[in-house]
Design a protein around this motif. Structure first.
Motif, PDB file in Angstrom:
ATOM      1  N   VAL A 187     -21.805 -14.765  -5.707  1.00  0.00           N
ATOM      2  CA  VAL A 187     -22.173 -13.189  -5.661  1.00  0.00           C
ATOM      3  C   VAL A 187     -21.095 -12.419  -5.122  1.00  0.00           C
ATOM      4  CG1 VAL A 187     -23.746 -11.676  -4.470  1.00  0.00           C
ATOM      5  CG2 VAL A 187     -24.431 -14.084  -4.854  1.00  0.00           C
ATOM      6  N   VAL A 188     -20.533 -11.473  -5.959  1.00  0.00           N
ATOM      7  CA  VAL A 188     -19.258 -10.784  -5.891  1.00  0.00           C
ATOM      8  C   VAL A 188     -19.834  -9.500  -5.376  1.00  0.00           C
ATOM      9  CG1 VAL A 188     -17.507  -9.739  -7.007  1.00  0.00           C
ATOM     10  CG2 VAL A 188     -18.186 -11.831  -8.255  1.00  0.00           C
ATOM     11  N   PRO A 189     -19.166  -9.063  -4.161  1.00  0.00           N
ATOM     12  CA  PRO A 189     -19.354  -7.929  -3.537  1.00  0.00           C
ATOM     13  C   PRO A 189     -19.361  -6.634  -4.455  1.00  0.00           C
ATOM     14  CG  PRO A 189     -18.089  -8.872  -2.095  1.00  0.00           C
ATOM     15  CD  PRO A 189     -17.995  -9.665  -3.458  1.00  0.00           C
ATOM     16  N   ALA A 190     -20.288  -5.647  -4.252  1.00  0.00           N
ATOM     17  CA  ALA A 190     -20.299  -4.553  -5.309  1.00  0.00           C
ATOM     18  C   ALA A 190     -18.975  -3.636  -5.154  1.00  0.00           C
ATOM     19  CB  ALA A 190     -21.343  -3.529  -4.998  1.00  0.00           C
TER      20      ALA A 190
ATOM     21  N   LYS B 263      -8.842 -16.475  -6.403  1.00  0.00           N
ATOM     22  CA  LYS B 263      -7.813 -16.053  -5.818  1.00  0.00           C
ATOM     23  C   LYS B 263      -7.861 -14.649  -5.830  1.00  0.00           C
ATOM     24  CE  LYS B 263      -3.757 -17.704  -7.198  1.00  0.00           C
ATOM     25  NZ  LYS B 263      -2.752 -18.271  -8.148  1.00  0.00           N
ATOM     26  N   MET B 264      -7.605 -13.967  -4.808  1.00  0.00           N
ATOM     27  CA  MET B 264      -7.054 -12.678  -4.471  1.00  0.00           C
ATOM     28  C   MET B 264      -5.966 -12.256  -3.795  1.00  0.00           C
ATOM     29  SD  MET B 264      -9.543  -9.797  -2.492  1.00  0.00           S
ATOM     30  CE  MET B 264      -9.716 -10.649  -0.833  1.00  0.00           C
ATOM     31  N   ILE B 265      -5.050 -11.674  -4.772  1.00  0.00           N
ATOM     32  CA  ILE B 265      -3.726 -11.537  -4.585  1.00  0.00           C
ATOM     33  C   ILE B 265      -3.472  -9.800  -4.596  1.00  0.00           C
ATOM     34  CG2 ILE B 265      -1.278 -11.945  -5.054  1.00  0.00           C
ATOM     35  CD1 ILE B 265      -2.346 -14.357  -6.577  1.00  0.00           C
ATOM     36  N   GLY B 266      -2.621  -9.541  -3.408  1.00  0.00           N
ATOM     37  CA  GLY B 266      -2.426  -7.990  -3.496  1.00  0.00           C
ATOM     38  C   GLY B 266      -1.803  -7.762  -2.307  1.00  0.00           C
ATOM     39  N   PRO B 267      -1.646  -6.127  -1.909  1.00  0.00           N
ATOM     40  CA  PRO B 267      -1.051  -5.845  -0.720  1.00  0.00           C
ATOM     41  C   PRO B 267      -1.609  -6.463   0.514  1.00  0.00           C
ATOM     42  CG  PRO B 267      -1.284  -4.155  -2.257  1.00  0.00           C
ATOM     43  CD  PRO B 267      -1.942  -5.442  -2.881  1.00  0.00           C
ATOM     44  N   ALA B 268      -0.861  -6.902   1.595  1.00  0.00           N
ATOM     45  CA  ALA B 268      -1.770  -7.400   2.678  1.00  0.00           C
ATOM     46  C   ALA B 268      -2.874  -6.818   3.353  1.00  0.00           C
ATOM     47  CB  ALA B 268      -0.525  -7.657   3.650  1.00  0.00           C
ATOM     48  N   SER B 269      -2.500  -5.494   3.303  1.00  0.00           N
ATOM     49  CA  SER B 269      -3.608  -4.589   3.880  1.00  0.00           C
ATOM     50  C   SER B 269      -5.033  -4.783   3.147  1.00  0.00           C
ATOM     51  CB  SER B 269      -3.463  -3.004   3.918  1.00  0.00           C
ATOM     52  OG  SER B 269      -3.024  -2.746   2.582  1.00  0.00           O
ATOM     53  N   VAL B 270      -4.723  -4.771   1.763  1.00  0.00           N
ATOM     54  CA  VAL B 270      -6.216  -5.020   1.081  1.00  0.00           C
ATOM     55  C   VAL B 270      -6.757  -6.239   1.202  1.00  0.00           C
ATOM     56  CG1 VAL B 270      -7.075  -5.106  -1.403  1.00  0.00           C
ATOM     57  CG2 VAL B 270      -4.979  -3.298  -0.854  1.00  0.00           C
ATOM     58  N   ILE B 271      -5.875  -7.442   1.356  1.00  0.00           N
ATOM     59  CA  ILE B 271      -6.441  -8.592   1.801  1.00  0.00           C
ATOM     60  C   ILE B 271      -7.212  -8.705   2.840  1.00  0.00           C
ATOM     61  CG2 ILE B 271      -5.917 -11.299   1.683  1.00  0.00           C
ATOM     62  CD1 ILE B 271      -5.543  -9.833  -1.029  1.00  0.00           C
ATOM     63  N   GLU B 272      -6.455  -8.246   3.858  1.00  0.00           N
ATOM     64  CA  GLU B 272      -7.090  -8.374   5.428  1.00  0.00           C
ATOM     65  C   GLU B 272      -8.219  -7.664   5.394  1.00  0.00           C
ATOM     66  OE1 GLU B 272      -6.305  -9.963   8.834  1.00  0.00           O
ATOM     67  OE2 GLU B 272      -4.747 -10.057   7.220  1.00  0.00           O
ATOM     68  N   ALA B 273      -8.292  -6.429   4.635  1.00  0.00           N
ATOM     69  CA  ALA B 273      -9.566  -5.652   4.857  1.00  0.00           C
ATOM     70  C   ALA B 273     -10.639  -6.352   4.100  1.00  0.00           C
ATOM     71  CB  ALA B 273      -9.309  -4.152   4.184  1.00  0.00           C
ATOM     72  N   ASN B 274     -10.646  -7.277   3.127  1.00  0.00           N
ATOM     73  CA  ASN B 274     -11.228  -7.790   2.436  1.00  0.00           C
ATOM     74  C   ASN B 274     -11.945  -9.274   2.654  1.00  0.00           C
ATOM     75  OD1 ASN B 274     -12.431  -5.541   0.403  1.00  0.00           O
ATOM     76  ND2 ASN B 274     -10.520  -5.446   0.379  1.00  0.00           N
ATOM     77  N   GLU B 275     -10.979  -9.775   3.428  1.00  0.00           N
ATOM     78  CA  GLU B 275     -10.852 -11.284   3.825  1.00  0.00           C
ATOM     79  C   GLU B 275     -12.414 -11.745   4.359  1.00  0.00           C
ATOM     80  OE1 GLU B 275      -8.843 -14.472   6.699  1.00  0.00           O
ATOM     81  OE2 GLU B 275      -8.323 -12.541   6.845  1.00  0.00           O
ATOM     82  N   LYS B 276     -13.148 -10.842   5.074  1.00  0.00           N
ATOM     83  CA  LYS B 276     -14.504 -11.569   5.215  1.00  0.00           C
ATOM     84  C   LYS B 276     -15.621 -11.585   4.106  1.00  0.00           C
ATOM     85  CE  LYS B 276     -18.621 -10.244   8.276  1.00  0.00           C
ATOM     86  NZ  LYS B 276     -19.024  -9.503   9.406  1.00  0.00           N
ATOM     87  N   ALA B 277     -15.403 -10.686   3.151  1.00  0.00           N
ATOM     88  CA  ALA B 277     -16.265 -10.665   1.988  1.00  0.00           C
ATOM     89  C   ALA B 277     -15.664 -11.580   1.174  1.00  0.00           C
ATOM     90  CB  ALA B 277     -16.119  -9.389   1.276  1.00  0.00           C
ATOM     91  N   PHE B 278     -14.577 -11.877   0.870  1.00  0.00           N
ATOM     92  CA  PHE B 278     -14.138 -12.968   0.065  1.00  0.00           C
ATOM     93  C   PHE B 278     -14.731 -14.256   0.688  1.00  0.00           C
ATOM     94  CE2 PHE B 278     -11.077 -16.495  -0.886  1.00  0.00           C
ATOM     95  CZ  PHE B 278     -11.079 -16.260  -2.082  1.00  0.00           C
TER      96      PHE B 278
END
Length: 188
Positions: free
Chosen positions: A43-46, A164-179
């Motif tokens: 279930v991919v977050p909106a 896999k989610m790859i990108g700027p560290a700030s984006v990964i950090e902000a979306n880690e819980k949802a992933f």
């Protein structure tokens, strides 16, 4: 008077189309459900927006942003069936990062129903291969302050699905819980 006319015209147009403002908002905020081997689902977050896959081997691709607007930092979320073994792939993923600030987290394994879920987080300087995938001979570009969240989902008969989610560290950090919530619920 003109504003009232525009508001009435907009409302009538929506009513004639069978849609309301509430319906439009709900559609824009809807999650996407990705079937994995017809045995599990993601279930991919909106907030993860469907994107055109940049490679033929990618089954699904999403853009994950931090903030709003066209210039907001964006990560790629890719999904695909693959093989080659859990440890070998996670080792390869870790090898795509380098630099003095490289951090490679320990692989976490968990169960989701009858599925095995292996996740890892890596950060540092990411080497992106342009014009193909990790096995192509394309030009390599170094991306500083990048991170990756990777998951290998293994169904009961052993088939593997990579997320896999790859990108700027700030984006990964902000979306880690949802992933992590998305991948750890594949078998539920």
């Amino acid at each position: 008077m003109t504003r009232q006319f525009i508001a009435i015209a907009t409302t009538l147009t929506l009513l004639l189309a069978g849609t309301s403002h509430a319906d439009t908002a709900a559609t824009e905020d809807a999650t996407t459900v990705v079937s994995v081997f017809d045995l599990g689902k993601l279930v991919v977050p909106a907030k993860f927006k469907k994107a055109v896959a940049k490679s033929r081997i990618i089954q699904h691709e999403f853009a994950v942003q931090e903030g709003e607007g066209d210039d907001a930092p964006t990560a790629r979320l890719t999904m695909m069936p693959a093989g080659g073994g859990v440890d070998a792939n996670i080792s390869r993923w870790k090898g795509q990062f380098s630099g003095d600030n490289k951090k490679a987290g320990k692989t976490e394994a968990s169960d989701s129903g009858t599925w095995k879920v292996h996740t890892v987080k890596v950060s540092g300087q990411y080497t992106e291969t342009m014009g193909g995938g990790p096995f192509s001979g394309g030009r390599k570009v170094k991306r500083d302050d990048y991170a990756m969240l990777g998951a290998i989902l293994v169904e009961p008969k052993g088939r593997q699905y990579f997320v896999k989610m790859i990108g700027p560290a700030s984006v990964i950090e902000a979306n880690e819980k949802a992933f992590k919530e998305m991948v750890k619920n594949v078998g539920n």
